[in-house]
Design an enzyme around this catalytic site. Structure first.
Site, PDB file in Angstrom:
ATOM      1  N   LYS A   1     -78.787  59.818 -27.239  1.00 17.18           N
ATOM      2  CA  LYS A   1     -78.309  59.472 -27.339  1.00 17.18           C
ATOM      3  C   LYS A   1     -78.290  58.888 -29.132  1.00 17.18           C
ATOM      4  O   LYS A   1     -79.732  58.587 -29.004  1.00 17.18           O
ATOM      5  CB  LYS A   1     -78.055  58.082 -26.476  1.00 17.18           C
ATOM      6  CG  LYS A   1     -76.924  57.285 -27.001  1.00 17.18           C
ATOM      7  CD  LYS A   1     -76.332  56.472 -25.457  1.00 17.18           C
ATOM      8  CE  LYS A   1     -75.296  55.674 -25.828  1.00 17.18           C
ATOM      9  NZ  LYS A   1     -75.646  54.375 -24.631  1.00 17.18           N
TER      10      LYS A   1
ATOM     11  N   SER B   1     -71.095  53.651 -21.903  1.00 16.09           N
ATOM     12  CA  SER B   1     -71.189  54.597 -23.459  1.00 16.09           C
ATOM     13  C   SER B   1     -71.604  55.205 -23.434  1.00 16.09           C
ATOM     14  O   SER B   1     -71.858  56.230 -24.227  1.00 16.09           O
ATOM     15  CB  SER B   1     -71.564  53.393 -24.600  1.00 16.09           C
ATOM     16  OG  SER B   1     -73.229  53.284 -23.815  1.00 16.09           O
TER      17      SER B   1
ATOM     18  N   SER C   1     -74.701  51.456 -18.913  1.00 16.00           N
ATOM     19  CA  SER C   1     -74.163  52.910 -19.774  1.00 16.00           C
ATOM     20  C   SER C   1     -74.521  53.782 -19.248  1.00 16.00           C
ATOM     21  O   SER C   1     -74.411  54.565 -20.237  1.00 16.00           O
ATOM     22  CB  SER C   1     -74.187  52.481 -21.232  1.00 16.00           C
ATOM     23  OG  SER C   1     -73.213  51.537 -21.754  1.00 16.00           O
TER      24      SER C   1
HETATM   25  N1  GLN Z   1     -69.685  48.640 -20.810  1.00 12.79           N
HETATM   26  C1  GLN Z   1     -70.829  47.682 -21.172  1.00 12.79           C
HETATM   27  C2  GLN Z   1     -70.252  46.752 -22.374  1.00 12.79           C
HETATM   28  O1  GLN Z   1     -69.421  47.351 -23.152  1.00 12.79           O
HETATM   29  C3  GLN Z   1     -72.017  48.087 -20.888  1.00 12.79           C
HETATM   30  C4  GLN Z   1     -72.689  49.438 -22.034  1.00 12.79           C
HETATM   31  C5  GLN Z   1     -73.924  49.534 -22.237  1.00 12.79           C
HETATM   32  O2  GLN Z   1     -74.119  49.146 -21.277  1.00 12.79           O
HETATM   33  N2  GLN Z   1     -74.183  49.527 -23.656  1.00 12.79           N
HETATM   34  O3  GLN Z   1     -70.436  46.590 -22.859  1.00 12.79           O
END
Ligand code: GLN
Length: 468
Positions: free
Chosen positions: A61, A136, A160
């Site tokens: 990532k 994400s 995410s």
């Molecule tokens: N969807 C959640 C957010 O927008 C979690 C994102 C994540 O785990 N990085 O914060």
């Protein structure tokens, strides 16, 4: 020819060990698959040609710092930033001989649940390109699901790793907080961020976790694992007590097809010898999400303060220094990071700190205690990972709250620092459904064992139907 769609990392490792294929040939096969399918999917922000290491290649990532390779975290404000050092997870992969295939697309600064917040355009779901891969870590999930990487690393702050794994039909682990180093990870919310493996099989997941986990002197929140990582072989669930929280099973917004697939998995678990019972997590489910949306933006607003145009990547050309800061941040950040910085700065400001951030931290203790009580009676908890299957591109972009609800079921365990993983458990409307297993701190071996037994019994085919 190597069938990159079907090959697990473990199988690839065996081919390399037996000398049937070289690491360089593997690397080339994946790059060829990327050349063929990634123009449609956009799982990668950039690929890496040089292949060294002798092992099974991996995708990272793009918030994982890589020496000499641009690292943007999906943000324009980091465009052009070429780090001088490796994150600990990257150097552990190198040390284990895993060459890098490339850097995967992501929501900007890991803020999002669909990868549509990437400043470089969205990633598409390999099961249906009209749909999102989740986020994400959507780039890593899509890469593994589409045979563009044997395995990948993502990051999980509020879900995410687990949620995109669920939407793309693969396995994703969010490790116990503190077992994987955050050194060299572009920080979002430091008390929650964890790097996690994203793989086709549970055994691959354990193999990769074994490579990245353990104490790192560069991250003082890390600890050594109390026991070595076991590669799971378990075929039954005899003696395992599994709890199903009422509030998770009955949460608003769970699609009927998701509920059915999870119910079938519960029956299967019973058939494998597990004792399944009901438990309650009322406060975790009620306050988990709102509490996360105070803690995460607060920490983000502080972590994002360093992007001022002086130290990293993008700088707006402006003679006046303060104007330069302002324009760099205005032009460099997308809407979601700006929204989070505003929320977080407000929650941390004098006079509100105690009422918001301080209060949220107290609620976190309540969430942790509530889970601890559930684990007095159960070894693991089980739920759906995402309330829905993959949604259409654009469906939630205008409604941040709908997007935030994607993580309703993944956030509570994260707030408590607990490990959890998602495995595919079936299809609904032709799209993968994810099953979440949650365990007490440091229970990764139990999670892997149970997930492996279930994976065998479920016999889910992880190759997307349209690519078979
Ligand atoms: N969807 C959640 C957010 O927008 C979690 C994102 C994540 O785990 N990085 O914060």
């Amino acid at each position: 020819m190597i069938d990159t769609l079907r090959l697990s990392a473990e199988e690839a490792m065996k081919l390399v060990d037996r000398g049937e294929v070289s690491s360089a040939e593997l690397h080339a096969s994946y790059l060829a698959a990327i050349g063929e399918r990634d123009p449609e999917l956009h799982a990668y922000l950039r690929t890496i040609e040089a292949s060294d290491g002798g092992g099974v290649p991996i995708a990272l990532k793009d918030l994982i710092t890589t020496r000499g390779v641009e690292t943007t975290a999906g943000s324009k404000i980091l465009a052009g930033y070429i780090p001088l050092f490796d994150s600990t997870v990257a150097s552990r992969c190198r040390r284990a001989g895993l060459p890098f295939l490339g850097k995967t697309n992501m929501d900007e600064f890991a803020m999002g649940s669909s990868t549509e917040n990437s400043a470089f355009g969205p990633t598409r779901n390999p099961w249906d390109p009209e749909r999102v891969p989740g986020g994400s870590s959507g780039g890593s999930a899509a890469a593994v699901a589409a045979g563009l990487a044997p395995w990948a690393l993502g990051s999980d702050t509020g879900g995410s790793v687990k949620q995109p794994a669920s939407l793309c039909g693969i396995v994703g682990l969010r490790p116990t907080y503190g077992t994987v180093s955050r050194y060299g990870i572009v920080a979002f919310a430091s008390s929650l961020d964890q790097i996690g493996p994203m793989t086709k099989t549970v055994r691959d997941c354990a193999l990769l976790y074994r490579i990245i986990a353990g104490r790192d002197p560069c991250d003082s929140t890390t600890v050594d694992l109390p026991h070595p990582v076991e590669i799971p072989e378990r075929e039954d669930l005899k003696g395992l007590r599994i709890g199903v929280a009422k509030e998770m099973a009955e949460a608003d917004g769970i699609e009927p097809g998701v509920r059915d697939a999870v119910d079938r998995a519960i029956e299967l678990a019973r058939g494998l010898g597990a004792e399944v019972g009901e438990c309650a997590l009322p406060r975790s489910m009620r306050y988990g999400l709102p509490c996360y949306y105070l803690v995460a933006p607060s920490e983000a607003s502080s972590n994002l303060a360093r992007y001022d145009g002086v130290r990293y990547g993008f700088r707006a050309s402006e003679d006046d220094r303060v104007r330069m800061y302002e324009r760099t941040r205005d032009e460099g950040f997308g809407d979601e990071p700006k929204r989070r910085v505003m929320l977080g700065t407000y929650a941390l400001s004098a006079g509100y700190y105690e009422a918001y951030y301080g209060q949220a931290q107290k609620v976190r203790t309540i969430i942790r205690d509530e889970h601890a009580r559930a684990f007095e009676r159960f070894d693991l908890l089980l739920s759906a990972t995402s309330p829905t299957v993959a949604f259409r591109l654009g469906e939630r972009t205008q409604n941040p709250l709908a997007m935030y609800l994607s993580d309703l079921l993944t956030i509570p365990a994260n707030m408590a620092g607990l490990p959890s993983l998602s495995i595919p458990c079936g299809l609904s409307e032709g799209l993968p459904v994810g099953l979440q297993l949650i365990g007490p701190q440091f229970s990764e071996n139990t999670l892997f064992g149970a997930a492996h037994a279930l994976e065998r019994a479920l016999a889910f085919d992880y190759v997307p139907e349209r690519l078979r």
